[in-house]
Design a protein around this motif. Structure first.
Motif, PDB file in Angstrom:
ATOM      1  N   VAL A 406       0.788  -1.319  -0.248  1.00 11.71           N
ATOM      2  CA  VAL A 406      -0.346  -0.174   0.161  1.00 11.71           C
ATOM      3  C   VAL A 406       0.843   1.174  -0.073  1.00 11.71           C
ATOM      4  O   VAL A 406       1.557   1.370   1.176  1.00 11.71           O
ATOM      5  N   THR A 407       0.883   2.476  -1.096  1.00 12.82           N
ATOM      6  CA  THR A 407       1.458   3.619  -1.100  1.00 12.82           C
ATOM      7  C   THR A 407       0.672   4.446  -0.735  1.00 12.82           C
ATOM      8  O   THR A 407      -0.774   4.501  -1.285  1.00 12.82           O
ATOM      9  N   VAL A 408       0.552   5.416  -0.354  1.00 14.97           N
ATOM     10  CA  VAL A 408      -0.082   6.460  -0.483  1.00 14.97           C
ATOM     11  C   VAL A 408       0.470   8.340  -1.413  1.00 14.97           C
ATOM     12  O   VAL A 408       1.426   8.659  -0.118  1.00 14.97           O
ATOM     13  N   ASP A 409      -0.142   8.143  -1.323  1.00 16.98           N
ATOM     14  CA  ASP A 409       0.425   9.840  -2.393  1.00 16.98           C
ATOM     15  C   ASP A 409       0.779  11.191  -1.658  1.00 16.98           C
ATOM     16  O   ASP A 409       1.979  11.476  -1.641  1.00 16.98           O
ATOM     17  N   PRO A 412       5.235  10.227   0.124  1.00 16.35           N
ATOM     18  CA  PRO A 412       6.133   9.330  -0.898  1.00 16.35           C
ATOM     19  C   PRO A 412       6.545   8.797  -0.219  1.00 16.35           C
ATOM     20  O   PRO A 412       7.892   9.382   0.849  1.00 16.35           O
ATOM     21  N   GLY A 413       7.706   7.693  -0.881  1.00 20.36           N
ATOM     22  CA  GLY A 413       8.408   7.212  -0.257  1.00 20.36           C
ATOM     23  C   GLY A 413       8.333   6.034   0.462  1.00 20.36           C
ATOM     24  O   GLY A 413       9.064   5.435   0.915  1.00 20.36           O
TER      25      GLY A 413
END
Length: 556
Positions: A406-409, A412-413
């Protein structure tokens, strides 16, 4: 005229030229009947493959706690009002489990506890008098042991006519205890005498039974005249009443005749006109039983001198036991109420049930509240949930327990670990493009930076395989519910082969059986093209786009 002719000729030439060009493009060249098709092929290679589903969704707290007034306050026995005294946190604050978030105030709670404690003390004192036990032992008393009636003051026992075996009723007088050290004499003063004395003056007392005079003090003078009350007073019209107290030398008895007067500098006494008597002893108490019972022992005799608290008589019987038990029960009941009220104080501090972040507080200080009221919410960022949707093709790759990246704008990173918790078994309806959508619920191991409502992207891992045979997805077709491919044999002839496939993504498929490394699978043929689409410059059988480079394969 000449120019117009030239223009017409040019237009005709352009039309004829364009028509010829279109004819060449649309009408196929005459093919040699014996020429075979041209194939585009790719080798069966070894490599790694991963399959996954990309999706997007919104983060929400999967675990939450409420800032709530304890429901247990309903059962506390307290009927007063609860007020929000202090709110110690605000929206967005990080809190730890057990941290105090809100403090309440209970109006009148301390006063109620003090009132009950005073009542306990009164009951204890009554039971102490009954049982002749100190405070610390009365709760262990055996009611069958009976009670002891004690002297309320120090003095002499009088009017005692009770013997062992007598039945005593509740409230019945047993005897009197008289403090004979001080006696009381009422005076009737004439107006002239009244004007010569005042409260606190010393006077001389002469007893008819004794020689000499004794000292006394005027302790009271009524400034209001009263009508004469005796035949001796009639000639005076009215009198003033006063009271004298004197110390008993040991022989003074009530009703003794006395004369009272003031002393002169010469040592004589000017006696008042009206004689008087010793009315009573100043301090005396009636001794009465607080319960009904049978006299088991008489501890004193008539005219005995006793000290305050000395035993007078002992009582026993069913009524005595009931009286003791009733007082014990009353004390225990009061103490139970006190414990219940004291238990309210910890509940007036509303603490966090978890480590997390304050989502909201929607009440204000000074407002009244009731047990069970919600004052706000707390959520945890360490465990979040993500709701997403996948179409009816991708849902086949999604299973419960699948790992999710899962990534979240907004952050970042950072990549957060997730796991598919649930996949709906029925579509929610048609999404864009006519595809049905299936709900997917994902648990996310969060972090302190995450907040509910953030948009997140998830990559659902549907499986990986390393060092396996791979073929391009465009080489595969189905017949009779079986996967098949075409390969070129050593003679350049096309052959259909059944294959068993494993993982598939949008570019490659894993071959479990049916092919060997190095086999050429057909990805396209000139038969698949319209005549106008043939590439006359292709001499390498590459009618279909070139196969991926090594760099592109590595990216897959």
């Amino acid at each position: 005229m000449f120019q117009r002719t030239i223009m017409i000729i040019l237009v005709v030439v352009i039309i004829l030229g364009g028509g010829f060009y279109a004819y060449q493009q649309l009408v196929p060249e005459v093919q040699d009947v014996d020429a075979g098709p041209v194939y585009a092929t790719q080798e069966v290679i070894r490599g790694d493959i991963s399959v996954g589903v990309n999706t997007i969704g919104q983060l929400n707290p999967s675990d939450g706690g409420g800032i709530r007034v304890s429901d247990a306050l309903r059962m506390s026995g307290y009927s007063g009002e609860f007020i929000i005294d202090q709110i110690l946190v605000k929206e967005g604050d990080s809190v730890s489990k057990g941290q105090t978030l809100v403090r309440l105030a209970a109006t009148g709670l301390n006063d109620k506890i003090s009132e009950l404690e005073d009542e306990v003390k009164r009951e204890e004192q009554a039971l102490m008098r009954l049982t002749d036990l100190p405070r610390e032992k009365i709760r262990d008393i055996d009611p069958s042991q009976g009670v002891t009636v004690r002297a309320p003051i120090s003095g002499r026992v009088q009017d005692l006519d009770i013997v062992e075996g007598d039945k005593i009723l509740q409230g019945q007088t047993i005897n009197r205890i008289v403090d004979i050290s001080t006696y009381n004499i009422p005076l009737r003063l004439t107006p002239g005498e009244y004007g010569r004395v005042k409260k606190g003056d010393k006077v001389n007392i002469h007893f008819a039974n004794f020689e000499g005079t004794y000292e006394g003090i005027i302790t009271r003078i009524n400034p209001n005249p009263a009508p004469s009350g005796t035949s001796e007073d009639k000639q005076q019209g009215y009198i003033y009443r006063a009271t004298v107290e004197g110390k008993n030398v040991g022989l003074v008895q009530p009703n003794m005749s006395v004369r009272v007067g003031t002393g002169t500098p010469q040592g004589q006494t000017n006696f008042f006109m009206n004689d008087s008597i010793v009315e009573k002893y100043v301090n005396q108490e009636r001794v009465a039983s607080s319960t009904e019972g049978i006299v088991t022992e008489v501890h004193v005799q008539e005219m005995d001198e006793v000290e305050e608290g000395d035993p007078i008589i002992s009582l026993a019987g069913a009524d005595v036991q009931e009286t003791i038990q009733t007082r014990l029960d009353k004390i225990r009941e009061l103490e139970s109420k006190i414990r219940e009220l004291n238990a309210i104080f910890p509940m007036l501090e509303i603490t966090s049930t978890m480590d997390g972040v304050v989502a909201d507080v929607f009440r204000q200080e000074g407002e009244s509240t009731t047990p069970g009221d919600w004052l706000g919410h707390v959520y945890t960022t360490s465990s979040m949930s993500m709701f997403a949707e996948v179409d009816d093709i991708d849902v086949l790759y999604v299973t419960q327990g699948s790992e999710v990246k899962v990534t979240v704008d907004a952050i970042p990173g950072e990549t957060y670990e997730g796991e598919v918790k649930e996949v709906s078994t029925r579509a929610r309806g048609e999404g864009g493009g006519g595809l049905s959508k299936f709900s997917v619920y994902i648990d996310v191991k969060g972090g302190p930076q995450l907040r509910p409502g953030m948009q997140a992207k998830g990559y659902i891992d549907a499986g990986t395989a390393e060092d396996v045979l791979l073929i391009p997805i465009e080489a595969i077709f189905q017949e009779e519910n079986k996967h098949k491919v075409e390969i070129l044999d050593a003679n350049g002839e096309a052959q259909v082969v059944n294959v068993e496939l494993g993982l598939m993504n949008d570019r490659h498929a894993e071959v479990i059986s049916g092919l060997e490394e190095g086999d050429l699978v057909i990805t396209g043929s000139s038969r698949d093209l319209l005549p106008s689409q043939e590439d006359k410059t292709n001499n390498n059988n590459n009618l279909i786009p070139d196969k991926p480079t090594e760099e592109e394969t590595a990216e897959d």
